[in-house]
Design a protein around this motif. Sequence first.
Motif, short mmCIF file in Angstrom:
data_model
loop_
_atom_site.label_atom_id
_atom_site.label_comp_id
_atom_site.label_asym_id
_atom_site.label_seq_id
_atom_site.Cartn_x
_atom_site.Cartn_y
_atom_site.Cartn_z
N ASN A 202 -28.72 -13.33 -26.32
CA ASN A 202 -27.77 -12.69 -25.52
C ASN A 202 -26.54 -13.32 -25.11
OD1 ASN A 202 -27.11 -11.37 -22.90
ND2 ASN A 202 -28.19 -12.67 -21.68
N TYR A 203 -25.45 -12.75 -25.33
CA TYR A 203 -24.13 -13.20 -25.24
C TYR A 203 -23.72 -13.14 -23.71
CZ TYR A 203 -23.52 -12.25 -30.31
OH TYR A 203 -23.86 -12.01 -31.70
N GLY A 204 -24.25 -12.14 -23.14
CA GLY A 204 -23.95 -11.88 -21.71
C GLY A 204 -24.46 -12.71 -20.75
N ALA A 205 -24.55 -11.97 -19.30
CA ALA A 205 -25.15 -12.74 -18.22
C ALA A 205 -26.48 -13.44 -18.42
CB ALA A 205 -24.82 -11.77 -17.04
N PRO A 206 -26.97 -14.42 -17.96
CA PRO A 206 -28.14 -14.86 -18.17
C PRO A 206 -29.46 -13.65 -17.81
CG PRO A 206 -26.88 -16.63 -17.01
CD PRO A 206 -26.09 -15.25 -17.19
N PRO A 301 -27.60 -8.26 -16.61
CA PRO A 301 -26.46 -7.11 -16.19
C PRO A 301 -25.01 -7.21 -16.70
CG PRO A 301 -27.60 -8.61 -14.44
CD PRO A 301 -27.85 -9.19 -15.67
N SER A 302 -24.44 -6.00 -16.65
CA SER A 302 -23.24 -5.91 -17.33
C SER A 302 -22.21 -5.75 -15.98
CB SER A 302 -22.77 -4.68 -18.11
OG SER A 302 -22.87 -3.57 -17.31
N GLY A 306 -26.32 -0.86 -13.19
CA GLY A 306 -27.29 0.13 -13.66
C GLY A 306 -26.92 0.09 -15.18
N TRP A 307 -26.03 -0.61 -15.58
CA TRP A 307 -25.74 -0.31 -17.16
C TRP A 307 -25.97 -1.86 -17.80
CZ3 TRP A 307 -21.86 3.56 -19.38
CH2 TRP A 307 -21.88 4.71 -19.12
N ALA A 308 -27.01 -1.99 -18.31
CA ALA A 308 -27.43 -3.42 -18.72
C ALA A 308 -26.63 -4.03 -20.00
CB ALA A 308 -28.93 -3.80 -18.86
N ASN A 309 -26.26 -5.01 -20.03
CA ASN A 309 -25.89 -5.60 -21.32
C ASN A 309 -27.16 -5.68 -22.20
OD1 ASN A 309 -24.00 -7.49 -22.75
ND2 ASN A 309 -25.77 -8.58 -22.56
N LEU A 310 -28.23 -6.01 -21.35
CA LEU A 310 -29.42 -6.20 -22.24
C LEU A 310 -30.61 -5.82 -21.11
CD1 LEU A 310 -31.61 -6.74 -24.74
CD2 LEU A 310 -30.99 -9.41 -23.94
#
Length: 433
Positions: A202-206, A301-302, A306-310
């Motif tokens: 996961n590159y995004g938010a924890p 979260p992104s 409501g549109w998740a990074n993962l």
Amino acid sequence: MTVAALQYLTGFGSEHETEALDGALPKGQFSPQRCPYGLYAEQFSTTAFTAPRAHNRRSWTYRLRPSVVMGGFTPWSQSNWLTAPLQGGHPSPEPMRWSPPPAPEQPLTFIEGVTTVAVNGDARSQCGLAIHLYQANRGMGDSAFYNADGELLLLPEQGELSLFTEFGRLQVAPGEIAVIPRGVKFKVDPVNGPLRGYLAENYGAPLTLPERGPVGANGFANERDFLYPVAWFEDRKAPHQLFCKFAGGFHSAPLSHSPFDVVAWTGNSAPYKYELSRFNVMGSVSFDHPDPSIFTVLTSPSDTAGWANLDFVIFPPRWMVAEHTFRPPWFHRNVMSEFMGLIKGQYDAKADGFLPGGMSLHNCMTPHGPDAAVHAQGSTTDLKPERYRDTLAFMLESRYLLEPTPHALNSTLRQQDYAQCWQGLESQFNGHR
């Protein structure tokens, strides 16, 4: 090492404190002039210092030597582990499915046995993810690894593993998951045979727990069921090798000692594990198959609500009782891209071809759903309460397009006839209600 020898702390995202030696944790402050036992204080942060309190993740470690005591980095080759963005590649709308890989013939450690299947986003911009398969048949010995590009979600499918980390030890078996924060040093050793499983980077938010909304206070995954390791350390001076992944490149540096030398730690950023059977499933008790979002265990979260990074979603054992409805997943096209894997049993949308250790990919707006045989059964079966017992499938869902790697596209494990499973879905229109 046995399971009985391990101890755990409970509570997702909680402020934990643990010490392997009595009095090793400083009292009243994090970094006194002199730490107990002559230890070094070192802060470990996986969010920015100024992140809001509710989202801020950091831990203080008290160790025999600070992490800066190491040799210089030199490049190290790991050609099968790729990072987004890929050079010259293009995502595809084609539905894809792969069979499980065979056991490796050569000796492989966990880090050597990672092979990338699909990626999206950009690791340097800290958005998106990569999806890998891992295999291992030997331990990592006097070596350790950390990933500066993202946190790691391990999903074992075969074999129990021992996860040695700076924060302590975890034992993880199929049916459980483990999450290793960005930057944590660790090593993986097989416990009772070869290892195989899935790995999300996961590159995004924890990853965090999703909101429950109208479900209320107790559904889905509960904080108390997440387990963190107690402090454990090695005071061992022996040559070690530290490997790292940084901006998609791999490097190694020599150490004169074990990197697992944290005597005590306190904070809320540390490796953890979770037993998936503890997920409290919510489902339809009236009609219609529910959206898969109700099966979300963890989410990254992104920047758009409501549109998740993962999203990490599971389809575990559960009762199906909905009446006057088509119980399997419906046919659909989705703005989110979906990668699926199977830990055990059979997935209810597929009659065959989707096996434990296998995987499938349906990108944004690619139509998919139950195959012809499942549709025929779901349309005609006598709808009595049914227990899905021996099954565990999962989905990694992302707002970003997933791009298969050249290895995955050209693999002999790719089922080139996958789309044939829908060819029996002929028109049944007869002009009458």
